[in-house]
Design an enzyme around this catalytic site. Structure first.
Site, mmCIF file in Angstrom:
data_model
loop_
_atom_site.group_PDB
_atom_site.id
_atom_site.type_symbol
_atom_site.label_atom_id
_atom_site.label_comp_id
_atom_site.label_asym_id
_atom_site.label_seq_id
_atom_site.Cartn_x
_atom_site.Cartn_y
_atom_site.Cartn_z
ATOM 1 N N LYS A 82 -12.156 -4.639 -62.243
ATOM 2 C CA LYS A 82 -11.195 -5.681 -61.844
ATOM 3 C C LYS A 82 -11.791 -7.096 -61.827
ATOM 4 O O LYS A 82 -11.064 -8.076 -61.968
ATOM 5 C CB LYS A 82 -10.618 -5.375 -60.459
ATOM 6 C CG LYS A 82 -9.586 -4.269 -60.458
ATOM 7 C CD LYS A 82 -8.925 -4.147 -59.106
ATOM 8 C CE LYS A 82 -7.877 -3.050 -59.124
ATOM 9 N NZ LYS A 82 -7.109 -2.968 -57.890
ATOM 10 N N ASP A 119 -1.759 -6.981 -56.777
ATOM 11 C CA ASP A 119 -2.057 -6.161 -55.586
ATOM 12 C C ASP A 119 -1.620 -6.872 -54.302
ATOM 13 O O ASP A 119 -1.093 -6.234 -53.385
ATOM 14 C CB ASP A 119 -3.554 -5.860 -55.499
ATOM 15 C CG ASP A 119 -4.002 -4.834 -56.530
ATOM 16 O OD1 ASP A 119 -3.190 -3.958 -56.891
ATOM 17 O OD2 ASP A 119 -5.158 -4.909 -56.977
#
Ligand code: ATR
Length: 311
Positions: A82, A119
């Site tokens: 990520k 997220d």
């Protein structure tokens, strides 16, 4: 073959126009994202397929170059890529730069891959579904200081309605670093905190050992972002008996569906939710970025509950 309904078997619908989506991780076999996105794509009859791409860190760049070459429409990125993905793509959105992590990449009109973080907003959308604060400026205790914790704290800060956010971590130094990174004024400015006059809460970082002295009686929301409880094992080391009866517990773990923390909460009569909602809403936001369409979240939720619950 004539008696098979091709609508029931979406692989039959792959043709020369099918666009590629996927998730890059290492490992990635456990990911529920292929099941989630392919179900939603099928339901809306969108001509994309979503595949898992298990790729070790040393091959990430090569993969991204290859995906670009085949005109991949976009992809998700999960552990451990990520952060490193940022160096492999054309640019990142302001929130992803602030959080320092990208979980969604899309092929832009300019032919470059652009990275976003869904997220933080996904967590807030999931929390909104299950938790309504009973007072103004509630207090949050957040357990953990890893990548997931950072996105969750970012989401909480963006919502701008909290009195105090306390980040508790086994390794206190990591909790301090998380808050130092997120509270940098130049980054808050870039994300729009000052322009939009978002009210920032008080923030503090403490070690798990110090958590014994926390005034848990004043905690309105407890969020677990650690991996404790994954696969049904482990305890957070927080005395739930000291929480007020209206406190809400959000555990970002979703396997098992009733995590050890949620089981403890239920026994004490405390309300709570698992992380399936966050998984679904971060996915729904990515789905919208790629396709411009709304994911049928209730259908997806039922399907994933069955998959995780084994029913
Ligand atoms: P992610 O990116 O999914 O958040 P991570 O960066 O590995 O994963 O972070 C995992 C989090 O769970 C960390 O906060 C970690 O605490 P440390 O920073 O002290 O390592 C926490 N964690 C993992 N196992 C734990 C345990 N047994 N007890 C308490 N905290 C734990």
């Amino acid at each position: 073959m004539n008696d098979i309904d091709p609508n029931l078997f979406s692989c039959f619908a792959i043709d020369g126009h099918t666009r590629l989506l996927g998730v890059i991780g290492h490992p990635v076999a456990h990911s529920l994202s292929p099941a989630m996105h392919n179900l939603a794509l099928d339901a809306l009859k969108l001509n994309y397929r979503y595949l898992p791409f298990p790729v070790a860190p040393e091959h990430l760049h090569e993969l991204v170059v290859g995906l670009k070459a085949v005109g991949c429409a976009g992809f998700n990125i999960t552990i451990p890529h990520k952060e490193t993905i940022i160096r492999c793509i054309g640019g990142v959105g302001a929130e992803a730069r602030w959080i320092g992590a990208v979980n969604t990449v899309t092929l832009g009109q300019d032919g470059r891959f652009w990275g976003y973080n869904t997220d933080a907003a996904g967590f807030m959308a999931a929390l909104d579904e299950v938790y309504q604060p009973t007072k103004a400026r509630p207090n949050v205790i957040l357990m953990g200081a890893g990548g997931a914790a950072k996105a969750v704290v970012a989401g909480l800060l963006l919502a701008g309605e909290w009195g105090r956010i306390t980040v508790v971590n086994r390794t206190a130094e990591r909790a301090h670093r998380l808050l130092d990174d997120l509270m940098r004024p130049e980054l808050l400015d870039e994300v729009g905190f000052y322009k939009n006059d978002v009210q920032l809460p008080e923030v503090e970082a403490i070690s798990l050992k110090e958590a014994a002295d926390l005034p848990l009686e004043r905690c309105d929301l407890l969020v677990n972002t650690t991996s404790v409880g994954l696969n049904g094992e482990g305890s957070l080391g927080i005395d739930l008996d000291r929480l007020p009866e209206e406190a809400f517990i959000y555990d970002i773990v979703y396997s098992p569906l009733e995590t050890p923390l949620l089981k403890e909460a239920r026994i004490r009569g405390l309300a709570g939710a698992n992380g399936l909602g966050m998984l679904i809403h971060q996915g729904a936001l990515a789905f919208r970025i790629w396709t411009g369409e709304e994911m049928p979240v209730d259908m997806v939720r039922n399907h994933l509950r069955r998959l995780v619950g084994g029913i």
